[in-house]
Design an enzyme around this catalytic site. Sequence first.
Site, PDB file in Angstrom:
ATOM      1  CG  HIS A 278      -0.583  -0.171   2.430  1.00 31.65           C
ATOM      2  ND1 HIS A 278       0.035   0.931   3.188  1.00 31.65           N
ATOM      3  CD2 HIS A 278      -0.167  -0.810   3.438  1.00 31.65           C
ATOM      4  CE1 HIS A 278       0.587   0.722   4.285  1.00 31.65           C
ATOM      5  NE2 HIS A 278       0.597  -0.495   4.584  1.00 31.65           N
TER       6      HIS A 278
ATOM      7  CB  CYS B 282       1.733  -3.609   5.359  1.00 29.98           C
ATOM      8  SG  CYS B 282       0.223  -4.039   5.875  1.00 29.98           S
TER       9      CYS B 282
END
Length: 192
Positions: free
Chosen positions: A152, A168
């Site tokens: 992301h 992440c």
Amino acid sequence: MRIIPLIACAVLLAGCTFKAVPDPKISARDAEFMALVPEAEFDPHFARYQVSDPTGKPPGTIVVETKERQLYLVLPDGKAIRYGVSVGDEAYGWTGTATVDRKAEWPAWNPPAEMIKRWPHVHAMQGGPMNPLGARALYLADHGKDTLYRIHGTNEPEKIGQAVSSGCIRMRNIDVVDLFNRVPVGATVIVR
């Protein structure tokens, strides 16, 4: 005598094939939101470049080299696009193989319970420039089950190149838009 080091540098660099990749076209909303996230200076080593593919994987595969803090999107003809990333802090790092299960623009953020337990100040929020997921998110699944890990954007671009996330893979917003536009749902992601 100064010419010898210059020749040596030229010979070493001749083997490197870095080619700048232009920014993707973005919408007016993207431009407005991205302007609200201060773009930090960063090491050019983490800029987006087309390079010779170092992964040996099939075209369309995403390979994240956590030690290098680089993400590679494998292209045809022995090429790849290399993006600088932030990866999981040592305690929260994740490695493995997954697939892109879904994609979202300016996604809402719903931190998992274990993250809220560690950091009680975090809370769910709608998509937008201050959202930690940034401009785009690619949701990763393992055999159809959500891994809770994402590739992301970020609202902290100054941290690209560091091990700071909860697992992440974070990218500069303009880079995640570029990757998002190139990668279909179902793409293989290898994090090593």
